[in-house]
Design a protein around this motif. Structure first.
Motif, PDB file in Angstrom:
ATOM      1  N   LEU A  78       0.830  -1.211   0.000  1.00 19.48           N
ATOM      2  CA  LEU A  78       0.000   0.000   0.000  1.00 19.48           C
ATOM      3  C   LEU A  78       0.860   1.255   0.000  1.00 19.48           C
ATOM      4  CD1 LEU A  78      -2.788  -1.051   2.532  1.00 19.48           C
ATOM      5  CD2 LEU A  78      -2.991  -0.878   0.055  1.00 19.48           C
ATOM      6  N   ASN A  79       1.998   1.186   0.677  1.00 20.09           N
ATOM      7  CA  ASN A  79       2.898   2.345   0.679  1.00 20.09           C
ATOM      8  C   ASN A  79       3.404   2.665  -0.729  1.00 20.09           C
ATOM      9  OD1 ASN A  79       2.648   2.774   3.418  1.00 20.09           O
ATOM     10  ND2 ASN A  79       4.518   1.669   3.967  1.00 20.09           N
ATOM     11  N   ILE A  80       3.676   1.621  -1.509  1.00 22.56           N
ATOM     12  CA  ILE A  80       4.122   1.839  -2.893  1.00 22.56           C
ATOM     13  C   ILE A  80       2.961   2.316  -3.768  1.00 22.56           C
ATOM     14  CG2 ILE A  80       5.041   0.724  -4.966  1.00 22.56           C
ATOM     15  CD1 ILE A  80       6.539  -1.222  -3.115  1.00 22.56           C
ATOM     16  N   LEU A  81       1.814   1.679  -3.617  1.00 22.75           N
ATOM     17  CA  LEU A  81       0.676   1.972  -4.486  1.00 22.75           C
ATOM     18  C   LEU A  81       0.136   3.381  -4.295  1.00 22.75           C
ATOM     19  CD1 LEU A  81      -1.477  -1.296  -4.389  1.00 22.75           C
ATOM     20  CD2 LEU A  81      -0.176  -0.392  -6.302  1.00 22.75           C
ATOM     21  N   PRO A  95       2.880  -0.157  11.582  1.00 19.37           N
ATOM     22  CA  PRO A  95       2.002  -0.928  12.481  1.00 19.37           C
ATOM     23  C   PRO A  95       1.448  -0.025  13.587  1.00 19.37           C
ATOM     24  CG  PRO A  95       4.042  -2.106  12.047  1.00 19.37           C
ATOM     25  CD  PRO A  95       4.230  -0.743  11.481  1.00 19.37           C
ATOM     26  N   SER A  96       0.185  -0.145  13.856  1.00 16.57           N
ATOM     27  CA  SER A  96      -0.432   0.726  14.860  1.00 16.57           C
ATOM     28  C   SER A  96      -0.192   0.243  16.279  1.00 16.57           C
ATOM     29  CB  SER A  96      -1.942   0.805  14.612  1.00 16.57           C
ATOM     30  OG  SER A  96      -2.522  -0.481  14.758  1.00 16.57           O
ATOM     31  N   ASN A  97       0.295  -0.987  16.410  1.00 14.20           N
ATOM     32  CA  ASN A  97       0.445  -1.554  17.755  1.00 14.20           C
ATOM     33  C   ASN A  97       1.876  -1.551  18.259  1.00 14.20           C
ATOM     34  OD1 ASN A  97       1.428  -3.447  16.013  1.00 14.20           O
ATOM     35  ND2 ASN A  97       0.274  -5.166  16.858  1.00 14.20           N
ATOM     36  N   ILE A  98       2.748  -0.721  17.651  1.00 15.54           N
ATOM     37  CA  ILE A  98       4.119  -0.631  18.146  1.00 15.54           C
ATOM     38  C   ILE A  98       4.094  -0.059  19.560  1.00 15.54           C
ATOM     39  CG2 ILE A  98       6.340   0.528  17.870  1.00 15.54           C
ATOM     40  CD1 ILE A  98       5.966   0.423  14.899  1.00 15.54           C
ATOM     41  N   SER A 134      -9.880  13.256  15.167  1.00 11.51           N
ATOM     42  CA  SER A 134      -8.563  13.713  14.714  1.00 11.51           C
ATOM     43  C   SER A 134      -8.485  13.834  13.193  1.00 11.51           C
ATOM     44  CB  SER A 134      -7.469  12.761  15.216  1.00 11.51           C
ATOM     45  OG  SER A 134      -7.445  12.731  16.630  1.00 11.51           O
ATOM     46  N   GLY A 135      -9.602  13.539  12.501  1.00 15.46           N
ATOM     47  CA  GLY A 135      -9.644  13.730  11.051  1.00 15.46           C
ATOM     48  C   GLY A 135      -9.096  12.583  10.232  1.00 15.46           C
ATOM     49  N   TYR A 136      -9.082  11.375  10.776  1.00 12.40           N
ATOM     50  CA  TYR A 136      -8.541  10.226  10.035  1.00 12.40           C
ATOM     51  C   TYR A 136      -9.563   9.661   9.044  1.00 12.40           C
ATOM     52  CZ  TYR A 136      -4.152   9.667  12.565  1.00 12.40           C
ATOM     53  OH  TYR A 136      -2.879   9.845  13.064  1.00 12.40           O
ATOM     54  N   ASN A 137      -9.035   9.019   8.010  1.00 12.65           N
ATOM     55  CA  ASN A 137      -9.815   8.250   7.045  1.00 12.65           C
ATOM     56  C   ASN A 137      -9.502   6.781   7.271  1.00 12.65           C
ATOM     57  OD1 ASN A 137      -9.362   7.372   3.637  1.00 12.65           O
ATOM     58  ND2 ASN A 137     -11.317   7.463   4.638  1.00 12.65           N
ATOM     59  N   ILE A 138     -10.521   5.924   7.279  1.00 13.78           N
ATOM     60  CA  ILE A 138     -10.288   4.499   7.494  1.00 13.78           C
ATOM     61  C   ILE A 138     -10.506   3.733   6.196  1.00 13.78           C
ATOM     62  CG2 ILE A 138     -12.679   3.999   8.232  1.00 13.78           C
ATOM     63  CD1 ILE A 138     -11.416   1.936  10.201  1.00 13.78           C
ATOM     64  N   ARG A 139      -9.643   2.772   5.953  1.00  9.98           N
ATOM     65  CA  ARG A 139      -9.750   1.898   4.786  1.00  9.98           C
ATOM     66  C   ARG A 139      -9.644   0.448   5.249  1.00  9.98           C
ATOM     67  NH1 ARG A 139      -6.685   3.980  -0.503  1.00  9.98           N
ATOM     68  NH2 ARG A 139      -8.640   3.194  -1.385  1.00  9.98           N
ATOM     69  N   PHE A 140     -10.319  -0.430   4.551  1.00  9.96           N
ATOM     70  CA  PHE A 140     -10.281  -1.864   4.835  1.00  9.96           C
ATOM     71  C   PHE A 140      -9.659  -2.579   3.648  1.00  9.96           C
ATOM     72  CE2 PHE A 140     -13.720  -0.090   7.277  1.00  9.96           C
ATOM     73  CZ  PHE A 140     -13.715  -0.785   8.484  1.00  9.96           C
ATOM     74  N   LEU A 174      -2.822  -0.671  10.709  1.00  7.94           N
ATOM     75  CA  LEU A 174      -1.785   0.184  10.133  1.00  7.94           C
ATOM     76  C   LEU A 174      -2.220   1.637  10.223  1.00  7.94           C
ATOM     77  CD1 LEU A 174      -1.220  -1.929   6.885  1.00  7.94           C
ATOM     78  CD2 LEU A 174       0.152  -2.019   8.977  1.00  7.94           C
ATOM     79  N   ILE A 175      -1.224   2.513  10.375  1.00 11.97           N
ATOM     80  CA  ILE A 175      -1.546   3.933  10.494  1.00 11.97           C
ATOM     81  C   ILE A 175      -0.490   4.794   9.803  1.00 11.97           C
ATOM     82  CG2 ILE A 175      -0.373   4.093  12.740  1.00 11.97           C
ATOM     83  CD1 ILE A 175      -2.577   6.165  13.511  1.00 11.97           C
ATOM     84  N   ASP A 176      -0.952   5.797   9.082  1.00 12.60           N
ATOM     85  CA  ASP A 176      -0.094   6.830   8.510  1.00 12.60           C
ATOM     86  C   ASP A 176      -0.460   8.131   9.219  1.00 12.60           C
ATOM     87  OD1 ASP A 176       1.036   8.917   7.023  1.00 12.60           O
ATOM     88  OD2 ASP A 176       0.764   7.908   5.101  1.00 12.60           O
ATOM     89  N   VAL A 177       0.399   8.542  10.137  1.00  8.44           N
ATOM     90  CA  VAL A 177       0.092   9.692  10.982  1.00  8.44           C
ATOM     91  C   VAL A 177       0.067  10.977  10.165  1.00  8.44           C
ATOM     92  CG1 VAL A 177       0.873  11.050  12.958  1.00  8.44           C
ATOM     93  CG2 VAL A 177       1.066   8.558  12.998  1.00  8.44           C
ATOM     94  N   GLU A 178       0.989  11.113   9.222  1.00 11.90           N
ATOM     95  CA  GLU A 178       1.081  12.352   8.451  1.00 11.90           C
ATOM     96  C   GLU A 178      -0.130  12.549   7.547  1.00 11.90           C
ATOM     97  OE1 GLU A 178       4.744  12.404   6.335  1.00 11.90           O
ATOM     98  OE2 GLU A 178       5.985  12.492   8.143  1.00 11.90           O
ATOM     99  N   GLN A 179      -0.530  11.496   6.835  1.00 10.38           N
ATOM    100  CA  GLN A 179      -1.661  11.618   5.905  1.00 10.38           C
ATOM    101  C   GLN A 179      -2.994  11.259   6.546  1.00 10.38           C
ATOM    102  OE1 GLN A 179      -0.927  10.538   1.700  1.00 10.38           O
ATOM    103  NE2 GLN A 179       1.016   9.660   2.392  1.00 10.38           N
ATOM    104  N   LYS A 180      -2.953  10.899   7.840  1.00 11.17           N
ATOM    105  CA  LYS A 180      -4.162  10.580   8.612  1.00 11.17           C
ATOM    106  C   LYS A 180      -4.978   9.479   7.939  1.00 11.17           C
ATOM    107  CE  LYS A 180      -4.584  14.949  11.119  1.00 11.17           C
ATOM    108  NZ  LYS A 180      -4.178  14.306  12.386  1.00 11.17           N
ATOM    109  N   ILE A 181      -4.308   8.357   7.703  1.00  9.61           N
ATOM    110  CA  ILE A 181      -4.925   7.169   7.133  1.00  9.61           C
ATOM    111  C   ILE A 181      -4.762   6.017   8.112  1.00  9.61           C
ATOM    112  CG2 ILE A 181      -4.863   5.475   5.247  1.00  9.61           C
ATOM    113  CD1 ILE A 181      -5.769   8.117   4.239  1.00  9.61           C
ATOM    114  N   VAL A 182      -5.830   5.279   8.366  1.00  8.75           N
ATOM    115  CA  VAL A 182      -5.724   4.033   9.130  1.00  8.75           C
ATOM    116  C   VAL A 182      -6.289   2.904   8.285  1.00  8.75           C
ATOM    117  CG1 VAL A 182      -5.728   5.050  11.436  1.00  8.75           C
ATOM    118  CG2 VAL A 182      -7.902   4.513  10.318  1.00  8.75           C
TER     119      VAL A 182
END
Length: 328
Positions: free
Chosen positions: A45-48, A55-58, A103-109, A68-76
């Protein structure tokens, strides 16, 4: 387009194999592969999508509702092998989703086993109103492969490299050691506009061989066009011979082997056989990573130079009596 198709076929085959294994292991309640797949899909997904998913559970025992979480782009992203409407609804009602929504996140499955096309476009119980579009934010292997197919060649190559590393396959020796690919690589670096030091060939003898083998229809478009590079290729071959390597000999033997496979086919004309040889040389060369950065048009041109040269040097097709490829 040949490389793109090769890479895509490899990627799709491995993703399909992974999907099948996940489904089979799930029936046996073996879930280790799901954990490893989460890491693979994170990198994919990072490449695409140019994400920076982590990982969100670190540092935590478990991160409820998300993987999984992208803090900068607010994607989970939640990675799951269970593709059901209930799975999505259960996730959306988790307490963790409330904070992510605020916090303004977008969620994807992303569903890594079964396809999820029957889940897209439906309504879900999104009580915390987190950003979620069921038409866009529900992914599966089909949507992932479709996205891969649309990538520019440099990024589809990155996906190919990722999948190959994850599956732990040993490099194909052909990819590392094709001498024909080495010759194409060297030839592609030459200035083919400069034929000032052209070696004069026995044109009468070449034309006699062309006529003898019923190849006159491509004399001007192919033989006259590419035989002028004999001297450049002769210098490349000469350098290898002086180094004591067998590259030159192996190249000639390989081209001859392609010609020998064409001989028994009585239904083809010699012109068709000649172009079949070019096609087989190209197919062989394109398996090498050595020429990955060379444009396909240049590869095709270099291969035509090599095959015409092999004809001139008497490595392929019959010779008239007394014919020799010696220079004037």
């Amino acid at each position: 387009m040949v490389n793109r198709q090769k890479y895509y076929n490899y990627i799709s085959d491995r993703i399909e194999i992974l999907s099948s294994k996940i489904k089979l292991n799930g029936k046996l309640n073996l879930l280790d592969l799901n954990i490893h797949s989460e890491t693979l899909y994170r990198d994919l997904l990072n490449i695409l999508y140019n994400y920076n998913l982590q990982p969100s559970n670190i540092g935590k025992a478990n991160a409820e509702a998300i993987d999984l979480i992208d803090v900068e782009q607010k994607i989970v992203v939640q990675v799951s092998s269970t593709a059901t409407k209930a799975k999505i609804n259960d996730t959306l009602k988790k307490e963790k989703i409330k904070g992510l929504s605020e916090s303004g996140y977008n969620i994807r499955f992303i569903f890594i086993a079964n396809e999820a096309k029957n889940l897209r476009g439906k309504s879900y119980t999104n009580e915390y109103n987190i950003s979620f579009d069921s038409n866009y934010d529900i992914l599966d292997k089909s949507t992932i492969l479709e996205a891969i197919l649309q990538l520019p060649i440099d990024r589809i190559t990155a996906v190919y490299d990722l999948i190959q590393k994850e599956f732990g396959e040993k490099p194909n020796t052909l990819k590392l050691s094709s001498n024909l690919a080495i010759i194409v690589n060297f030839l592609s670096k030459e200035n083919l506009y400069d034929v000032s030091n052209i070696i004069q060939l026995n044109d009468y003898g070449i034309e006699e061989k062309i006529i003898f083998n019923d190849l006159s229809d491509i004399k001007e478009s192919t033989f006259d066009e590419y035989k002028i590079y004999y001297g450049i290729l002769d210098r490349i071959y000469g350098e290898f011979i002086r180094e004591g390597t067998n590259k030159t000999l192996s190249v000639f033997r390989k081209i001859t082997s392609f010609y020998e496979k064409e001989i028994p086919n009585r239904e083809l004309t010699n012109v068709e056989k000649f172009f079949n040889i070019i096609g087989k040389v190209e197919e062989h060369v394109l398996k090498s990573d050595l020429i990955r950065e060379i444009p396909e048009e240049e590869i095709d041109m270099c291969i035509r130079i090599i095959v015409v040269d092999a004809f001139v040097r008497c490595k392929i097709f019959k010779n008239p009596r007394g014919y020799s490829h010696v220079v004037t």
